[in-house]
Design a protein around this motif. Structure first.
Motif, PDB file in Angstrom:
ATOM      1  N   PHE A   1       0.815  -1.217   0.000  1.00 31.19           N
ATOM      2  CA  PHE A   1       0.000   0.000   0.000  1.00 31.19           C
ATOM      3  C   PHE A   1       0.845   1.262   0.000  1.00 31.19           C
ATOM      4  O   PHE A   1       0.660   2.159  -0.821  1.00 31.19           O
ATOM      5  CB  PHE A   1      -0.947  -0.016   1.201  1.00 31.19           C
ATOM      6  CG  PHE A   1      -1.911   1.136   1.211  1.00 31.19           C
ATOM      7  CD1 PHE A   1      -2.773   1.353   0.147  1.00 31.19           C
ATOM      8  CD2 PHE A   1      -1.956   2.015   2.279  1.00 31.19           C
ATOM      9  CE1 PHE A   1      -3.652   2.420   0.138  1.00 31.19           C
ATOM     10  CE2 PHE A   1      -2.842   3.075   2.294  1.00 31.19           C
ATOM     11  CZ  PHE A   1      -3.697   3.287   1.220  1.00 31.19           C
ATOM     12  N   TYR A   2       1.816   1.351   0.902  1.00 29.50           N
ATOM     13  CA  TYR A   2       2.590   2.587   1.019  1.00 29.50           C
ATOM     14  C   TYR A   2       3.610   2.751  -0.093  1.00 29.50           C
ATOM     15  O   TYR A   2       3.967   3.875  -0.463  1.00 29.50           O
ATOM     16  CB  TYR A   2       3.318   2.639   2.365  1.00 29.50           C
ATOM     17  CG  TYR A   2       2.417   2.524   3.569  1.00 29.50           C
ATOM     18  CD1 TYR A   2       1.156   3.126   3.599  1.00 29.50           C
ATOM     19  CD2 TYR A   2       2.800   1.800   4.691  1.00 29.50           C
ATOM     20  CE1 TYR A   2       0.321   3.009   4.698  1.00 29.50           C
ATOM     21  CE2 TYR A   2       1.981   1.683   5.804  1.00 29.50           C
ATOM     22  CZ  TYR A   2       0.739   2.282   5.799  1.00 29.50           C
ATOM     23  OH  TYR A   2      -0.078   2.168   6.895  1.00 29.50           O
TER      24      TYR A   2
ATOM     25  N   HIS B   1      -7.467   7.836  -6.873  1.00 28.59           N
ATOM     26  CA  HIS B   1      -7.273   6.945  -8.024  1.00 28.59           C
ATOM     27  C   HIS B   1      -8.180   5.723  -7.989  1.00 28.59           C
ATOM     28  O   HIS B   1      -8.020   4.800  -8.794  1.00 28.59           O
ATOM     29  CB  HIS B   1      -5.803   6.523  -8.095  1.00 28.59           C
ATOM     30  CG  HIS B   1      -4.871   7.655  -8.401  1.00 28.59           C
ATOM     31  ND1 HIS B   1      -4.221   8.366  -7.416  1.00 28.59           N
ATOM     32  CD2 HIS B   1      -4.487   8.221  -9.574  1.00 28.59           C
ATOM     33  CE1 HIS B   1      -3.460   9.303  -7.963  1.00 28.59           C
ATOM     34  NE2 HIS B   1      -3.609   9.232  -9.271  1.00 28.59           N
ATOM     35  N   ARG B   2      -9.086   5.696  -7.022  1.00 29.94           N
ATOM     36  CA  ARG B   2     -10.172   4.717  -6.972  1.00 29.94           C
ATOM     37  C   ARG B   2      -9.682   3.263  -6.941  1.00 29.94           C
ATOM     38  O   ARG B   2     -10.106   2.423  -7.743  1.00 29.94           O
ATOM     39  CB  ARG B   2     -11.122   4.926  -8.160  1.00 29.94           C
ATOM     40  CG  ARG B   2     -11.758   6.311  -8.183  1.00 29.94           C
ATOM     41  CD  ARG B   2     -12.693   6.477  -9.356  1.00 29.94           C
ATOM     42  NE  ARG B   2     -13.294   7.805  -9.358  1.00 29.94           N
ATOM     43  CZ  ARG B   2     -14.167   8.231 -10.293  1.00 29.94           C
ATOM     44  NH1 ARG B   2     -14.508   7.416 -11.292  1.00 29.94           N
ATOM     45  NH2 ARG B   2     -14.665   9.451 -10.216  1.00 29.94           N
ATOM     46  N   TYR B   3      -8.786   2.977  -6.018  1.00 29.87           N
ATOM     47  CA  TYR B   3      -8.388   1.578  -5.843  1.00 29.87           C
ATOM     48  C   TYR B   3      -8.549   1.123  -4.399  1.00 29.87           C
ATOM     49  O   TYR B   3      -7.924   0.158  -3.972  1.00 29.87           O
ATOM     50  CB  TYR B   3      -6.963   1.341  -6.352  1.00 29.87           C
ATOM     51  CG  TYR B   3      -5.855   2.130  -5.694  1.00 29.87           C
ATOM     52  CD1 TYR B   3      -5.235   1.680  -4.520  1.00 29.87           C
ATOM     53  CD2 TYR B   3      -5.393   3.317  -6.261  1.00 29.87           C
ATOM     54  CE1 TYR B   3      -4.210   2.394  -3.921  1.00 29.87           C
ATOM     55  CE2 TYR B   3      -4.364   4.038  -5.676  1.00 29.87           C
ATOM     56  CZ  TYR B   3      -3.776   3.567  -4.506  1.00 29.87           C
ATOM     57  OH  TYR B   3      -2.752   4.278  -3.928  1.00 29.87           O
TER      58      TYR B   3
ATOM     59  N   LEU C   1      -9.772  -0.470   4.646  1.00 29.60           N
ATOM     60  CA  LEU C   1      -8.448   0.063   4.356  1.00 29.60           C
ATOM     61  C   LEU C   1      -7.987   0.977   5.486  1.00 29.60           C
ATOM     62  O   LEU C   1      -6.838   0.871   5.960  1.00 29.60           O
ATOM     63  CB  LEU C   1      -8.469   0.836   3.029  1.00 29.60           C
ATOM     64  CG  LEU C   1      -7.182   1.604   2.671  1.00 29.60           C
ATOM     65  CD1 LEU C   1      -5.991   0.665   2.579  1.00 29.60           C
ATOM     66  CD2 LEU C   1      -7.362   2.366   1.357  1.00 29.60           C
ATOM     67  N   PHE C   2      -8.854   1.850   5.947  1.00 30.60           N
ATOM     68  CA  PHE C   2      -8.491   2.751   7.036  1.00 30.60           C
ATOM     69  C   PHE C   2      -8.189   1.964   8.309  1.00 30.60           C
ATOM     70  O   PHE C   2      -7.210   2.269   9.011  1.00 30.60           O
ATOM     71  CB  PHE C   2      -9.623   3.747   7.296  1.00 30.60           C
ATOM     72  CG  PHE C   2      -9.284   4.799   8.311  1.00 30.60           C
ATOM     73  CD1 PHE C   2      -8.543   5.905   7.960  1.00 30.60           C
ATOM     74  CD2 PHE C   2      -9.702   4.666   9.633  1.00 30.60           C
ATOM     75  CE1 PHE C   2      -8.212   6.874   8.897  1.00 30.60           C
ATOM     76  CE2 PHE C   2      -9.378   5.621  10.573  1.00 30.60           C
ATOM     77  CZ  PHE C   2      -8.629   6.729  10.205  1.00 30.60           C
ATOM     78  N   CYS C   3      -8.977   0.939   8.595  1.00 33.27           N
ATOM     79  CA  CYS C   3      -8.723   0.102   9.770  1.00 33.27           C
ATOM     80  C   CYS C   3      -7.390  -0.622   9.644  1.00 33.27           C
ATOM     81  O   CYS C   3      -6.642  -0.761  10.624  1.00 33.27           O
ATOM     82  CB  CYS C   3      -9.857  -0.903   9.961  1.00 33.27           C
ATOM     83  SG  CYS C   3     -11.432  -0.163  10.456  1.00 33.27           S
TER      84      CYS C   3
ATOM     85  N   PRO D   1      -4.297  -6.263  -3.286  1.00 31.97           N
ATOM     86  CA  PRO D   1      -5.018  -6.551  -4.536  1.00 31.97           C
ATOM     87  C   PRO D   1      -4.810  -7.960  -5.065  1.00 31.97           C
ATOM     88  O   PRO D   1      -5.724  -8.558  -5.641  1.00 31.97           O
ATOM     89  CB  PRO D   1      -4.449  -5.502  -5.504  1.00 31.97           C
ATOM     90  CG  PRO D   1      -4.013  -4.385  -4.635  1.00 31.97           C
ATOM     91  CD  PRO D   1      -3.513  -5.016  -3.374  1.00 31.97           C
ATOM     92  N   GLU D   2      -3.605  -8.512  -4.883  1.00 30.80           N
ATOM     93  CA  GLU D   2      -3.319  -9.849  -5.422  1.00 30.80           C
ATOM     94  C   GLU D   2      -4.151 -10.926  -4.755  1.00 30.80           C
ATOM     95  O   GLU D   2      -4.265 -12.040  -5.298  1.00 30.80           O
ATOM     96  CB  GLU D   2      -1.829 -10.158  -5.245  1.00 30.80           C
ATOM     97  CG  GLU D   2      -0.914  -9.433  -6.216  1.00 30.80           C
ATOM     98  CD  GLU D   2      -0.731  -7.955  -5.909  1.00 30.80           C
ATOM     99  OE1 GLU D   2      -0.205  -7.227  -6.760  1.00 30.80           O
ATOM    100  OE2 GLU D   2      -1.127  -7.514  -4.795  1.00 30.80           O
TER     101      GLU D   2
END
Length: 701
Positions: free
Chosen positions: A258-259, A457-459, A469-471, A584-585
């Motif tokens: 993510f980062y 970017h809508r992912y 995601l925030f959690c 994502p994978e």
């Protein structure tokens, strides 16, 4: 220098852009550090009027600047992505249609290994082979398994597994195996051995690690880019971590995946054609690599003498010195690696990397002709470990200052202060709070900036949706806060050990085992005692100082349970079921990753015999090993080998040392004699009992 290297789109343009970007970065970093240091100067009671406060100020400035570099790199990445990507990157220079029409060139895929899980590792290479095969370009690739394994049971299994994989893939004559008899100079020496023997067969080489996976389309695209960019010597991808099972591995996997979207984009935008090589998941132009990237032994003493342990940054710097470009290209997706499953395994790896990175100090300061960007890459790598003892030193000075203020009378005329008027100590708690908050912002704001980038970017759906995601980000922050002091203490020890040139053992990485309570208590006990002692001392001085010490002391005290629970696969899988720490994978099926999982799950049924016993008893294995062995029975060696064979036949392999066993299974005639002699053994002997187990296994099958 070959003129072709100086040609290519945007050659001089990117140099100018890179210098401008780096100047802006340094302006932000040093400007912000200057302001923060000024605030600290006025937070300190004597405003830098004592040697103790000057030491605190110096350490703070160094650490703050290093943190600021990471912060602004992430900001650069955010801006670059907001603008649609870096138009100066080499991937942006060439449309897809142009790359697809680019002719391929012979490329070697290298897999250097050392005491790795054999079936697991070669199954990954098998998956990569199949994925390249799906592109229709397999005829342009050769695969080389380069072993440095010393244990006969390991490398005999490697030979059998290589032979089986090559047959399954129909890759005979395309997949090669070599084990060096003498493993000098670590991984770089292994690659150098390949280049001396086969370097002229191929134009490029793709270097993998034991845990690397790369899609065939990405590897093909890398070759095409190298064909289009003759001035590029190394093209580095940004590997993403996958297949995390334990809670620790899944935390690392999420943070990396993510980062790194921002950090890799920012780093690539700043480094441009002066990027670093990370040692794997990259493609290299063989001819200039062989000509310019040979590693000499360091001429100094202690740690700064002998072979270079961390070779990758040095090879990139040498490639840049020769006039070739080195690029990091985050746009090349489909590049993967795996994380150590436990904190203990990560720290064991860091103990080796710390020594290798500290060696770069000699190269950075003494090697002529290196580009400034590559010297800064060395400095950043060194700071990755030196920052820990600097942070520890800052905490020690802070504790001394607090103790002086509590236990000693106020000094109105401290050391260095002259004049008739006293220096009155001043406290500015509101300034101290603001400084602390600004430091926290440098550390944690890029994580929330990554969330904003995901929304723009809508992912967010790729990571389980915005709420999850925030959690996940909050959970990762909590864990990173718990781990930071533990890593600080461990890295401080590693830096001291490296400077004292304490010898290290290199071994294969653990891929599956969890950390036991006993192991955690033994390894983390010194840090736990340090944290408890420091916290108790802080309590005896002042309540506020005790509270201030807790963010560092408490994680050290809790290090053992933290290490144990983070190693648990059950906790990692429980969070995965709740779609937390998702990547994502794990949402999208990929042929490469599915193949790797399938092949690794097809591990042959456990045999009752070790690979060494099978090499002696099984005719097919024995003939294979004979074909790969040499004739070592010359002179006095003949009698020595015959004695070892006789002792092995009479008493079994345990009667020989590992070195003796390696010698006889490397000798063709000894292997033949072992096979024939073992099958003539009486039933009550070691080999007779082994034959009985083999026969029973055959009947069950």
């Amino acid at each position: 220098m070959d003129k072709s290297k100086t040609q290519g789109p945007g050659k001089h343009r990117w140099r100018l852009v890179a210098n401008m970007r780096r100047a802006v970065l340094m302006l932000f970093v040093f400007g912000q550090t200057g302001v923060a240091s000024y605030y600290l100067l006025w937070v300190l009671p004597y405003h830098g009027g004592t040697a103790l406060e000057i030491g605190m100020l110096a350490l703070f400035a160094i650490l703050y600047a290093w943190i600021a570099v990471g912060f602004w790199t992430a900001v650069f990445g955010f801006v670059v992505r907001l603008m649609g990507g870096d138009r100066h990157s080499i991937l942006k220079r060439h449309p897809d249609a142009e790359l697809q029409q680019t002719p391929m060139a012979k490329t070697a895929v290298l897999l250097p290994i050392y005491h790795e899980p054999v079936h697991w590792t070669l199954s990954g290479l098998k998956a990569v082979y199949r994925d390249i095969e799906r592109t229709g370009q397999i005829e342009h690739f050769e695969f080389y398994i380069l072993s440095d394994s010393r244990d006969p049971d390991v490398w005999l299994e490697e030979q059998v597994t290589w032979n089986r994989v090559a047959k399954e893939l129909g890759g005979e004559g395309r997949i090669f195996y070599r084990r060096r008899p003498v493993n000098l100079n670590y991984k770089s020496g292994n690659v150098a051995d390949f280049l001396r023997r086969w370097g002229k067969r191929c134009k490029y080489m793709v270097v993998l690690d034991a845990d690397s996976l790369m899609t065939g389309s990405t590897i093909v695209r890398m070759v095409q880019l190298m064909q289009r960019e003759p001035g590029v010597g190394i093209l580095q991808t940004n590997p993403n971590i996958i297949n995390g099972q334990s809670l620790f591995a899944r935390i690392q996997q999420f943070a990396n995946r993510f980062y790194s979207t921002l950090f890799a984009a920012g780093l690539a935008a700043i480094q441009m054609g002066d990027a670093a090589f990370w040692g794997h998941n990259a493609i290299l132009r063989i001819e200039p690599f062989m000509k310019h990237c040979g590693l000499r032994k360091l001429p100094g003493i202690g740690i700064f003498g002998g072979p270079i342990m961390s070779h990758d940054f040095v090879e990139a710097a040498y490639m840049g010195r020769a006039g070739y470009e080195v690029w990091l290209e985050p746009g090349l997706s489909g590049s993967y690696e795996e994380s150590p499953p436990t904190l203990a395994d990560e720290l064991a790896r860091d103990s080796r990397w710390a020594k290798g990175n500290l060696q770069h100090l000699w190269v950075m300061l003494r090697e002529p002709g290196l580009r400034f960007a590559h010297r800064m890459a060395f400095l950043n790598g060194i700071m990755a470990y030196v920052a820990s003892p600097l942070w520890l030193g800052f905490l020690i000075l802070t504790t001394i200052a607090a103790a002086n203020m509590t236990l000693s009378p106020i000094e109105y005329f401290p050391d260095g202060h002259q004049g008739l008027f006293p220096l009155w100590p001043e406290w500015r708690p509101e300034w101290a709070l603001g400084l602390a908050l600004s430091t926290l912002a440098l550390l944690f704001f890029p994580k929330f900036l990554a969330v904003i980038d995901a929304v723009i970017h809508r992912y967010t759906k790729d990571f389980g949706g915005l709420i999850r995601l925030f959690c996940s980000v909050m959970l990762e922050i909590i864990i990173s806060v718990l781990l930071a002091p533990v890593r600080m203490w461990a890295h401080s020890r590693y830096v001291v050990s490296a400077l004292l040139n304490v010898s290290l053992q290199w071994a294969g990485q653990n891929r599956t085992e969890e950390t036991s309570w006993k192991e955690a208590l033994i390894t983390q006990l010194p840090g736990m005692v340090l944290g408890a002692g420091w916290s108790a001392f802080a309590w005896s001085l002042d309540t506020m100082f005790f509270l201030w010490s807790l963010p560092v002391a408490l994680p050290l005290i809790l290090a053992s349970p933290t290490a144990v629970y983070l190693s648990r696969n059950s906790l990692g899988q429980a969070l995965k079921k709740r779609r937390l720490l998702l990547i994502p994978e794990e949402n999208t099926a990929m042929a490469l990753l599915e193949d790797a999982v399938t092949y690794r799950a097809q591990e042959p049924a456990d045999s009752t015999l070790t690979p060494l016993e099978q090499a002696v008893l099984r005719l097919d294995h024995n003939r294979l090993h004979q074909a790969l062995a040499w004739d070592h029975r010359r002179g006095s060696r003949k009698a020595e080998l015959e004695l070892c064979v006789a002792r092995c036949l009479e008493l079994g392999p345990d009667a020989l040392t590992r070195s003796e066993m390696s010698q006889i299974v490397r000798d063709r005639e000894s292997l033949k004699a072992l096979h024939e002699g073992a099958w003539r053994s009486v039933p009550s002997s070691f080999w007779g009992r082994s034959i009985a187990r083999l026969s029973a296994r055959a009947k069950d099958a």
